[in-house]
Design a protein around this motif. Structure first.
Motif, PDB file in Angstrom:
ATOM      1  N   UNK A  59       0.809  -1.220   0.000  1.00 37.62           N
ATOM      2  CA  UNK A  59       0.000   0.000   0.000  1.00 37.62           C
ATOM      3  C   UNK A  59       0.844   1.273   0.000  1.00 37.62           C
ATOM      4  N   UNK A  60       2.126   1.147   0.376  1.00 39.44           N
ATOM      5  CA  UNK A  60       3.028   2.306   0.379  1.00 39.44           C
ATOM      6  C   UNK A  60       3.857   2.403  -0.899  1.00 39.44           C
ATOM      7  N   UNK A  61       3.606   1.492  -1.838  1.00 38.21           N
ATOM      8  CA  UNK A  61       4.362   1.504  -3.082  1.00 38.21           C
ATOM      9  C   UNK A  61       5.728   0.851  -2.952  1.00 38.21           C
ATOM     10  N   UNK A  62       5.939   0.086  -1.863  1.00 39.32           N
ATOM     11  CA  UNK A  62       7.218  -0.589  -1.642  1.00 39.32           C
ATOM     12  C   UNK A  62       7.155  -2.024  -2.164  1.00 39.32           C
ATOM     13  N   UNK A  63       8.296  -2.524  -2.646  1.00 41.72           N
ATOM     14  CA  UNK A  63       8.354  -3.899  -3.131  1.00 41.72           C
ATOM     15  C   UNK A  63       8.271  -4.895  -1.980  1.00 41.72           C
ATOM     16  N   UNK A 140      -4.567 -10.136   0.082  1.00 38.55           N
ATOM     17  CA  UNK A 140      -3.342 -10.671  -0.512  1.00 38.55           C
ATOM     18  C   UNK A 140      -2.656  -9.696  -1.447  1.00 38.55           C
ATOM     19  N   UNK A 141      -2.432 -10.131  -2.670  1.00 38.48           N
ATOM     20  CA  UNK A 141      -1.757  -9.290  -3.669  1.00 38.48           C
ATOM     21  C   UNK A 141      -2.552  -8.043  -4.006  1.00 38.48           C
ATOM     22  N   UNK A 142      -3.883  -8.101  -3.809  1.00 35.54           N
ATOM     23  CA  UNK A 142      -4.747  -6.981  -4.194  1.00 35.54           C
ATOM     24  C   UNK A 142      -4.604  -5.781  -3.264  1.00 35.54           C
ATOM     25  N   UNK A 143      -3.831  -5.898  -2.199  1.00 31.10           N
ATOM     26  CA  UNK A 143      -3.654  -4.768  -1.284  1.00 31.10           C
ATOM     27  C   UNK A 143      -2.909  -3.618  -1.944  1.00 31.10           C
ATOM     28  N   UNK A 144      -2.109  -3.925  -2.956  1.00 27.74           N
ATOM     29  CA  UNK A 144      -1.334  -2.881  -3.623  1.00 27.74           C
ATOM     30  C   UNK A 144      -1.395  -3.038  -5.131  1.00 27.74           C
ATOM     31  N   UNK A 167      -2.742   1.865  -9.530  1.00 26.51           N
ATOM     32  CA  UNK A 167      -1.333   1.646  -9.151  1.00 26.51           C
ATOM     33  C   UNK A 167      -0.608   2.973  -8.963  1.00 26.51           C
ATOM     34  N   UNK A 168       0.313   3.050  -8.031  1.00 34.59           N
ATOM     35  CA  UNK A 168       1.045   4.298  -7.792  1.00 34.59           C
ATOM     36  C   UNK A 168       1.934   4.658  -8.973  1.00 34.59           C
ATOM     37  N   UNK A 169       2.302   5.923  -9.047  1.00 40.45           N
ATOM     38  CA  UNK A 169       3.213   6.371 -10.104  1.00 40.45           C
ATOM     39  C   UNK A 169       4.523   5.585 -10.014  1.00 40.45           C
ATOM     40  N   UNK A 170       5.012   5.154 -11.159  1.00 44.76           N
ATOM     41  CA  UNK A 170       6.270   4.425 -11.182  1.00 44.76           C
ATOM     42  C   UNK A 170       6.122   2.935 -10.966  1.00 44.76           C
ATOM     43  N   UNK A 171       4.883   2.456 -10.804  1.00 45.82           N
ATOM     44  CA  UNK A 171       4.666   1.031 -10.544  1.00 45.82           C
ATOM     45  C   UNK A 171       5.201   0.168 -11.679  1.00 45.82           C
TER      46      UNK A 171
END
Length: 241
Positions: A59-63, A140-144, A167-171
């Motif tokens: 959710x924070x755009x982190x891998x 699951x995966x749908x959180x981000x 999806x966040x910018x840069x995803x």
């Protein structure tokens, strides 16, 4: 003549009979949709889960290592129980394609409803409603944000990024980067795997004399593993030096 035809017919039917037999036992789970029971390698039918090297965004755009999470959540949910798998066919890699259940529960349905796999609609539409529910629940995966497992294996600039929200910018740039590149996908996934000249998969831990010399490139067939068990489950052996 009749006896010959009858014998031939029985011989032709043997593979089908063998495939139709149920497989039961406590599994060794390789990833979210692959396991072994005894000596039988099984691929779960109707779903596609992320491989252990797949990365997603939270959710924070982190891998984060969603493929490892999918495997670990399945192990936590039913890894120590006896499974019954109903064989459907055998794929070109020799894996038995099967629908599996645990204590009467459809394993594939649980995976998709929990957000750890997608409905593989090229083969079945049975789990589409479960996928929709997981997306709405951001499970699951749908959180981000993430890439469909079948796209992850052949990803390119046209690959679609999925998610319950935008999806966040840069995803795209982050998710389309090679997970087999020089940087390990996670601090917990630092075992290197490569293929030698004989076609064998070899894995190297940090103590291996060859570890630093192995260049991690997807084009060279390299991949990262998160544990010795994972590497061995993928058919790799540890380097002898």
């Amino acid at each position: 003549m009749f006896k010959t035809l009858l014998t031939a017919g029985l011989l032709l039917s043997l593979p089908t009979l063998a495939v139709a037999a149920d497989i039961t036992g406590v599994p060794k789970i390789r990833d979210g949709d692959q396991l072994t029971i005894g000596s039988v390698r099984i691929r779960l039918a109707g779903v596609d889960a992320p491989s252990t090297d797949q990365l997603c965004l939270n959710t924070k755009g982190e891998r984060w290592t969603c493929g490892v999470a999918a495997r670990d959540e399945l192990i936590k949910h039913a890894g120590n129980k006896s499974w019954t798998c109903h064989a459907r066919s055998v794929d070109r890699r020799g894996r038995t394609i099967a629908r599996c259940e645990v204590d009467g529960e459809d394993v594939q349905k649980w995976l998709v409803a929990s957000g750890w796999a997608l409905a593989y609609t090229r083969a079945s539409h049975d789990y589409e409603a479960d996928e929709k529910a997981a997306r709405e629940a951001k499970a699951g995966m749908w959180q981000g944000a993430f890439i469909a497992p079948w796209d992850w294996r052949v990803r390119n600039k046209k690959t679609t990024v999925l998610g319950a929200v935008k999806p966040p910018d840069g995803a795209n740039a982050i998710l389309l980067a090679s997970a087999s590149g020089p940087v390990a996908p996670s601090p917990d996934c630092t075992i290197k795997g490569n293929v030698n000249r004989s076609g064998e998969c070899i894995f190297h831990q940090r103590t291996s004399r060859w570890y630093a010399k192995i260049e991690m490139k997807i084009s060279k067939g390299t991949r990262w593993f998160c544990s010795v068990e994972e590497a061995e489950a993928a058919g790799c052996r540890e380097t002898r030096r």
